[in-house]
Design a protein around this motif. Structure first.
Motif, PDB file in Angstrom:
ATOM      1  N   GLY A 135       3.523 -92.471 -62.435  1.00  0.00           N
ATOM      2  CA  GLY A 135       2.756 -91.360 -62.969  1.00  0.00           C
ATOM      3  C   GLY A 135       1.300 -91.296 -62.567  1.00  0.00           C
ATOM      4  O   GLY A 135       0.748 -90.231 -62.340  1.00  0.00           O
ATOM      5  N   CYS A 136       0.632 -92.435 -62.441  1.00  0.00           N
ATOM      6  CA  CYS A 136      -0.806 -92.449 -62.212  1.00  0.00           C
ATOM      7  C   CYS A 136      -1.216 -92.702 -60.764  1.00  0.00           C
ATOM      8  O   CYS A 136      -2.323 -92.359 -60.381  1.00  0.00           O
ATOM      9  N   LEU A 137      -0.352 -93.334 -59.983  1.00  0.00           N
ATOM     10  CA  LEU A 137      -0.778 -93.708 -58.642  1.00  0.00           C
ATOM     11  C   LEU A 137       0.394 -93.920 -57.703  1.00  0.00           C
ATOM     12  O   LEU A 137       1.539 -93.992 -58.131  1.00  0.00           O
ATOM     13  N   VAL A 138       0.067 -94.012 -56.420  1.00  0.00           N
ATOM     14  CA  VAL A 138       1.028 -94.366 -55.378  1.00  0.00           C
ATOM     15  C   VAL A 138       0.443 -95.578 -54.669  1.00  0.00           C
ATOM     16  O   VAL A 138      -0.741 -95.600 -54.349  1.00  0.00           O
ATOM     17  N   LEU A 139       1.275 -96.600 -54.450  1.00  0.00           N
ATOM     18  CA  LEU A 139       0.813 -97.826 -53.817  1.00  0.00           C
ATOM     19  C   LEU A 139       1.557 -98.045 -52.510  1.00  0.00           C
ATOM     20  O   LEU A 139       2.784 -98.001 -52.484  1.00  0.00           O
ATOM     21  N   TYR A 140       0.808 -98.224 -51.437  1.00  0.00           N
ATOM     22  CA  TYR A 140       1.369 -98.533 -50.125  1.00  0.00           C
ATOM     23  C   TYR A 140       0.968 -99.958 -49.775  1.00  0.00           C
ATOM     24  O   TYR A 140      -0.189-100.340 -49.979  1.00  0.00           O
ATOM     25  N   ALA A 141       1.907-100.744 -49.247  1.00  0.00           N
ATOM     26  CA  ALA A 141       1.596-102.130 -48.895  1.00  0.00           C
ATOM     27  C   ALA A 141       2.270-102.499 -47.582  1.00  0.00           C
ATOM     28  O   ALA A 141       3.371-102.035 -47.280  1.00  0.00           O
ATOM     29  N   ARG A 142       1.572-103.334 -46.818  1.00  0.00           N
ATOM     30  CA  ARG A 142       2.099-103.816 -45.544  1.00  0.00           C
ATOM     31  C   ARG A 142       1.474-105.182 -45.260  1.00  0.00           C
ATOM     32  O   ARG A 142       0.303-105.396 -45.541  1.00  0.00           O
ATOM     33  N   LYS A 143       2.260-106.091 -44.730  1.00  0.00           N
ATOM     34  CA  LYS A 143       1.749-107.420 -44.399  1.00  0.00           C
ATOM     35  C   LYS A 143       0.681-107.326 -43.321  1.00  0.00           C
ATOM     36  O   LYS A 143       0.784-106.525 -42.419  1.00  0.00           O
ATOM     37  N   ASN A 144      -0.335-108.162 -43.452  1.00  0.00           N
ATOM     38  CA  ASN A 144      -1.322-108.291 -42.386  1.00  0.00           C
ATOM     39  C   ASN A 144      -1.256-109.718 -41.848  1.00  0.00           C
ATOM     40  O   ASN A 144      -0.508-110.544 -42.336  1.00  0.00           O
ATOM     41  N   ARG A 145      -2.031-110.017 -40.848  1.00  0.00           N
ATOM     42  CA  ARG A 145      -1.947-111.340 -40.208  1.00  0.00           C
ATOM     43  C   ARG A 145      -3.063-112.268 -40.667  1.00  0.00           C
ATOM     44  O   ARG A 145      -3.467-113.162 -39.934  1.00  0.00           O
ATOM     45  N   THR A 146      -3.549-112.062 -41.856  1.00  0.00           N
ATOM     46  CA  THR A 146      -4.595-112.919 -42.398  1.00  0.00           C
ATOM     47  C   THR A 146      -4.096-113.572 -43.679  1.00  0.00           C
ATOM     48  O   THR A 146      -3.018-113.255 -44.172  1.00  0.00           O
ATOM     49  N   ALA A 147      -4.888-114.450 -44.222  1.00  0.00           N
ATOM     50  CA  ALA A 147      -4.525-115.133 -45.462  1.00  0.00           C
ATOM     51  C   ALA A 147      -5.116-114.439 -46.687  1.00  0.00           C
ATOM     52  O   ALA A 147      -5.007-114.945 -47.798  1.00  0.00           O
ATOM     53  N   GLY A 157      -2.162-112.024 -48.022  1.00  0.00           N
ATOM     54  CA  GLY A 157      -1.705-111.564 -46.713  1.00  0.00           C
ATOM     55  C   GLY A 157      -1.169-110.148 -46.679  1.00  0.00           C
ATOM     56  O   GLY A 157      -0.321-109.827 -45.858  1.00  0.00           O
ATOM     57  N   TRP A 158      -1.693-109.262 -47.526  1.00  0.00           N
ATOM     58  CA  TRP A 158      -1.210-107.881 -47.584  1.00  0.00           C
ATOM     59  C   TRP A 158      -2.366-106.907 -47.444  1.00  0.00           C
ATOM     60  O   TRP A 158      -3.464-107.152 -47.919  1.00  0.00           O
ATOM     61  N   ASP A 159      -2.094-105.781 -46.798  1.00  0.00           N
ATOM     62  CA  ASP A 159      -2.976-104.618 -46.830  1.00  0.00           C
ATOM     63  C   ASP A 159      -2.419-103.690 -47.893  1.00  0.00           C
ATOM     64  O   ASP A 159      -1.228-103.377 -47.876  1.00  0.00           O
ATOM     65  N   ILE A 160      -3.250-103.258 -48.808  1.00  0.00           N
ATOM     66  CA  ILE A 160      -2.807-102.434 -49.938  1.00  0.00           C
ATOM     67  C   ILE A 160      -3.676-101.185 -49.995  1.00  0.00           C
ATOM     68  O   ILE A 160      -4.906-101.272 -49.944  1.00  0.00           O
ATOM     69  N   VAL A 161      -3.019-100.029 -50.101  1.00  0.00           N
ATOM     70  CA  VAL A 161      -3.738 -98.777 -50.315  1.00  0.00           C
ATOM     71  C   VAL A 161      -3.206 -98.149 -51.594  1.00  0.00           C
ATOM     72  O   VAL A 161      -1.999 -98.012 -51.778  1.00  0.00           O
ATOM     73  N   VAL A 162      -4.111 -97.775 -52.477  1.00  0.00           N
ATOM     74  CA  VAL A 162      -3.756 -97.132 -53.739  1.00  0.00           C
ATOM     75  C   VAL A 162      -4.283 -95.704 -53.708  1.00  0.00           C
ATOM     76  O   VAL A 162      -5.469 -95.484 -53.458  1.00  0.00           O
ATOM     77  N   VAL A 163      -3.395 -94.750 -53.948  1.00  0.00           N
ATOM     78  CA  VAL A 163      -3.772 -93.338 -53.994  1.00  0.00           C
ATOM     79  C   VAL A 163      -3.672 -92.885 -55.445  1.00  0.00           C
ATOM     80  O   VAL A 163      -2.602 -92.960 -56.050  1.00  0.00           O
ATOM     81  N   ILE A 171       4.885-107.391 -53.948  1.00  0.00           N
ATOM     82  CA  ILE A 171       3.686-108.108 -53.547  1.00  0.00           C
ATOM     83  C   ILE A 171       3.089-108.948 -54.678  1.00  0.00           C
ATOM     84  O   ILE A 171       2.034-109.546 -54.500  1.00  0.00           O
ATOM     85  N   LEU A 172       3.774-109.028 -55.805  1.00  0.00           N
ATOM     86  CA  LEU A 172       3.312-109.895 -56.890  1.00  0.00           C
ATOM     87  C   LEU A 172       3.963-111.265 -56.743  1.00  0.00           C
ATOM     88  O   LEU A 172       5.076-111.395 -56.245  1.00  0.00           O
ATOM     89  N   ILE A 173       3.236-112.283 -57.206  1.00  0.00           N
ATOM     90  CA  ILE A 173       3.774-113.631 -57.196  1.00  0.00           C
ATOM     91  C   ILE A 173       4.819-113.727 -58.291  1.00  0.00           C
ATOM     92  O   ILE A 173       4.605-113.279 -59.418  1.00  0.00           O
ATOM     93  N   GLU A 174       5.957-114.308 -57.935  1.00  0.00           N
ATOM     94  CA  GLU A 174       7.057-114.461 -58.890  1.00  0.00           C
ATOM     95  C   GLU A 174       6.656-115.414 -60.008  1.00  0.00           C
ATOM     96  O   GLU A 174       6.068-116.467 -59.772  1.00  0.00           O
TER      97      GLU A 174
END
Length: 116
Positions: free
Chosen positions: A25-37, A76-82, A108-111
């Motif tokens: 309802g409030c947002l859209v989250l896009y995530a993709r792995k990046n090559r950093t820590a 190690g993730w790139d995250i964009v929140v709209v 992308i959350l730790i279990e």
């Protein structure tokens, strides 16, 4: 943000928009792995949501949600929140709940470890 940086470059935002996003309802989250820590986080708020002070308030609140829950995100993730229109009037607890549920759907959350 202790363990994270911010996304600034347009081509990285565009690359993330081509992935499947997790919406609620409030947002859209896009995530993709990046090559950093570390994680890199970008927040987008459209002009359709209101004037500059309204958009800045939404941006600040979303940044604070991430900052308070930063330890729960895998590195190690790139995250964009709209932000969506409902994010303007949503209480902070609701915004936090929506943010974390979208992150959980994206994986992308730790279990959490089950206690015996």
């Amino acid at each position: 943000m202790k363990f994270s940086g911010s996304l600034k470059l347009n081509h990285i935002f565009q690359r993330l928009y081509r992935t499947t996003g997790q919406a609620n309802g409030c947002l859209v989250l896009y995530a993709r792995k990046n090559r950093t820590a570390t994680n890199r986080v970008g927040i987008t708020v459209s002009k359709k949501l209101g004037k500059a002070h309204v958009r800045n308030r939404v941006r600040r609140r979303l940044r604070e949600v991430y900052r308070l829950n930063e330890a729960r995100f895998q590195p190690g993730w790139d995250i964009v929140v709209v932000a969506r229109t409902k994010a303007i009037h949503a209480p902070f607890e609701k915004l936090t709940e929506n943010y974390l549920s979208a992150a959980e759907k994206a994986g992308i959350l730790i279990e959490k470890k089950a206690s015996p």
